[in-house]
Design an enzyme around this catalytic site. Structure first.
Site, mmCIF file in Angstrom:
data_model
loop_
_atom_site.group_PDB
_atom_site.id
_atom_site.type_symbol
_atom_site.label_atom_id
_atom_site.label_comp_id
_atom_site.label_asym_id
_atom_site.label_seq_id
_atom_site.Cartn_x
_atom_site.Cartn_y
_atom_site.Cartn_z
ATOM 1 N N SER A 22 0.831 -1.198 0.000
ATOM 2 C CA SER A 22 0.000 0.000 0.000
ATOM 3 C C SER A 22 0.870 1.253 0.000
ATOM 4 C CB SER A 22 -0.900 -0.038 1.244
ATOM 5 O OG SER A 22 -1.460 1.218 1.502
ATOM 6 N N LYS A 69 1.847 3.728 -3.825
ATOM 7 C CA LYS A 69 1.581 5.170 -3.963
ATOM 8 C C LYS A 69 2.868 5.950 -4.161
ATOM 9 C CE LYS A 69 -0.749 5.535 -0.018
ATOM 10 N NZ LYS A 69 -1.482 4.419 0.548
HETATM 11 N N1 URA Z 1 -0.003 3.915 5.128
HETATM 12 C C1 URA Z 1 -0.460 3.433 3.944
HETATM 13 O O1 URA Z 1 -0.469 4.145 2.937
HETATM 14 N N2 URA Z 1 -0.899 2.186 3.900
HETATM 15 C C2 URA Z 1 -0.908 1.364 4.965
HETATM 16 O O2 URA Z 1 -1.309 0.222 4.835
HETATM 17 C C3 URA Z 1 -0.437 1.858 6.199
HETATM 18 C C4 URA Z 1 0.023 3.143 6.255
#
Ligand code: URA
Length: 434
Positions: free
Chosen positions: A190, A194
């Site tokens: 995750s 990003k």
């Molecule tokens: N920040 C994120 O972007 N994803 C997560 O799973 C935990 C913290």
């Protein structure tokens, strides 16, 4: 592509098998475009939570999430004829973790450029976007053209991931309400999907350790940091991590607007020592990773230059910079105070319990897409090790919906103590992983 179906993919992971590259690519793509239902993805996430993933599976899952959307590229942007010193920071999630708010303007004031795809609250932890949206008018829904413009003109943009890693947007929201947040493969993929997609050149991770972190042990947090640093490096991103203590909340505020207020104190040259220490440690790592030298980030907090940058950033993203004060930002209409029944020294305060209490006050979500209360939160009047007099306030809780108080207060039960002796001290910065 080979054809797959969700029940078979779920059963493979449920039974402890390894998902093939094609199966991962298929399920991420199918979920992004609504060909796999939320119920099916929830089952798969729970299977991943329980069974884990191999290093190769995590790498492929991350790459598939990156490929689910756009990738930003700012390598053509120049300031003063030179390429931008692009650098970002991301935290694995903590309680009272408002560090992004003072940190981004410090980096701006030092000459770096921060393209920050930020998130909303997850589980018991707060999200930068929910906090910043407590500022009237502030929006994180900005266009790519605006992000580019802000990076050149101001040196930062803080935006909702939007079309970046849309698979993560959906999976993140689902994890938040299905008890599948606390999973190393799901956190690593995750965060890194990003960050790989957002177009930064360097990245510093703040990997939390302790009761308020998503992973229970220091060993797991170390493994998470190592996994994320390796993922970043494989994708050409200069990535480092600090392991930092999250046994007790950061600073004296937890929630949305209350954390913005505390960030303003830091930007005014004051604020709690731990928030200042972590802001500056991360700033030094970021500036070093971005190749910016000869500047002192601490100076930018003292001379007002970081505050000026924050005001400019807020205004550029539609926020009313005139509301940047404790008086003008929202506070829950109702409050309850917990007072000391005896004198002594404040003992440890359990970060997880405080995070859950603040979530119950309305600062976080229990359904995807729900609105959070900007004014919900808590003030911690006495931090671990501080003297306490009998009868004085220890915690003040705020919410717009007073029926939330009993559950929030119940979370705090047993989460703190007033003792004769001060608690053992712990270093805030535990280690550095490169
Ligand atoms: N920040 C994120 O972007 N994803 C997560 O799973 C935990 C913290």
């Amino acid at each position: 592509m080979t054809s797959f179906d969700a029940p078979t993919v779920i059963r493979t992971k449920r039974d402890g098998g390894v998902l093939s590259d094609d199966a991962i690519d298929w399920v991420i793509d199918a979920y992004t475009y609504d060909r796999v239902a939320d119920a099916q993805m929830s089952a798969l996430l729970m299977a991943i939570f329980l069974r884990g993933m191999t290093t190769a599976e995590i790498a492929r899952w991350t790459a598939a999430m990156v490929a689910s959307g756009d990738k930003l590229d700012f390598s053509d942007l120049r300031r003063g004829g030179r390429p931008l010193a692009l650098v970002d920071k991301h935290s694995t999630g903590g309680v009272g973790d408002k560090i992004t708010i003072p940190l981004v303007p410090v980096i701006m004031a030092c000459g770096g450029a921060v393209p920050q795809a930020a998130g909303r609250g997850l589980g018991h932890t707060g999200g930068t976007l929910d906090k910043l949206e407590a500022i009237p008018g502030f929006t994180a829904e900005i266009t790519k053209a605006q992000i580019r413009q802000q990076l050149c003109d101001l040196g930062a943009a803080i935006f909702a991931a939007g079309e970046l890693a849309p698979a993560d947007r959906k999976i993140y929201a689902l994890r938040d309400v299905t008890g599948t947040t606390e999973s190393l493969p799901l956190i690593a993929s995750s965060v890194m999907s990003k960050k790989i997609a957002e177009g930064t050149r360097a990245l510093v991770l703040d990997c939390k350790v302790g009761s308020g972190a998503f992973l229970a042990t220091e060993a797991e947090s170390r493994e998470l940091a190592r996994t994320m640093v390796d993922l970043g490096t494989e994708h050409g991103l200069l990535t480092r991590a600090l392991l930092t203590d999250m046994n007790t909340p950061l600073g004296r505020t937890v929630g949305n607007a209350v954390e913005v207020v505390e960030s303003l104190e830091v930007l005014s040259g004051g604020g709690p020592d731990d928030v200042v220490e972590l802001t500056l440690a991360l700033a030094r790592e970021m500036l070093d990773a971005a190749g910016v030298d000869g500047v002192d980030p601490a100076q930018t907090l003292q001379d007002g230059s970081a505050m000026d940058r924050f005001r400019a950033l807020v205004a550029a993203q539609g926020g009313d910079a005139g509301t940047l004060s404790a008086e003008a930002l929202p506070t829950g209409a109702h409050s309850e105070t917990v007072t000391a029944t005896r004198g002594g020294t404040m003992g440890d305060i359990d970060a997880m319990a405080v995070g859950l209490a603040v979530w119950r006050l309305g600062a976080g979500r229990s359904e995807p897409g729900a609105r959070v209360q900007s004014g919900a939160g808590m003030r911690v009047h006495r931090r671990p090790g501080e003297p306490v007099a009998a009868g004085e306030p220890l915690f003040t809780l705020y919410t717009d919906t007073p029926q939330r108080f009993p559950a929030a207060l119940a979370e705090l039960d047993g989460a703190w103590s007033v003792d004769d002796e001060p608690p053992a001290t712990r270093p805030l910065i535990i280690d550095r992983i490169t």
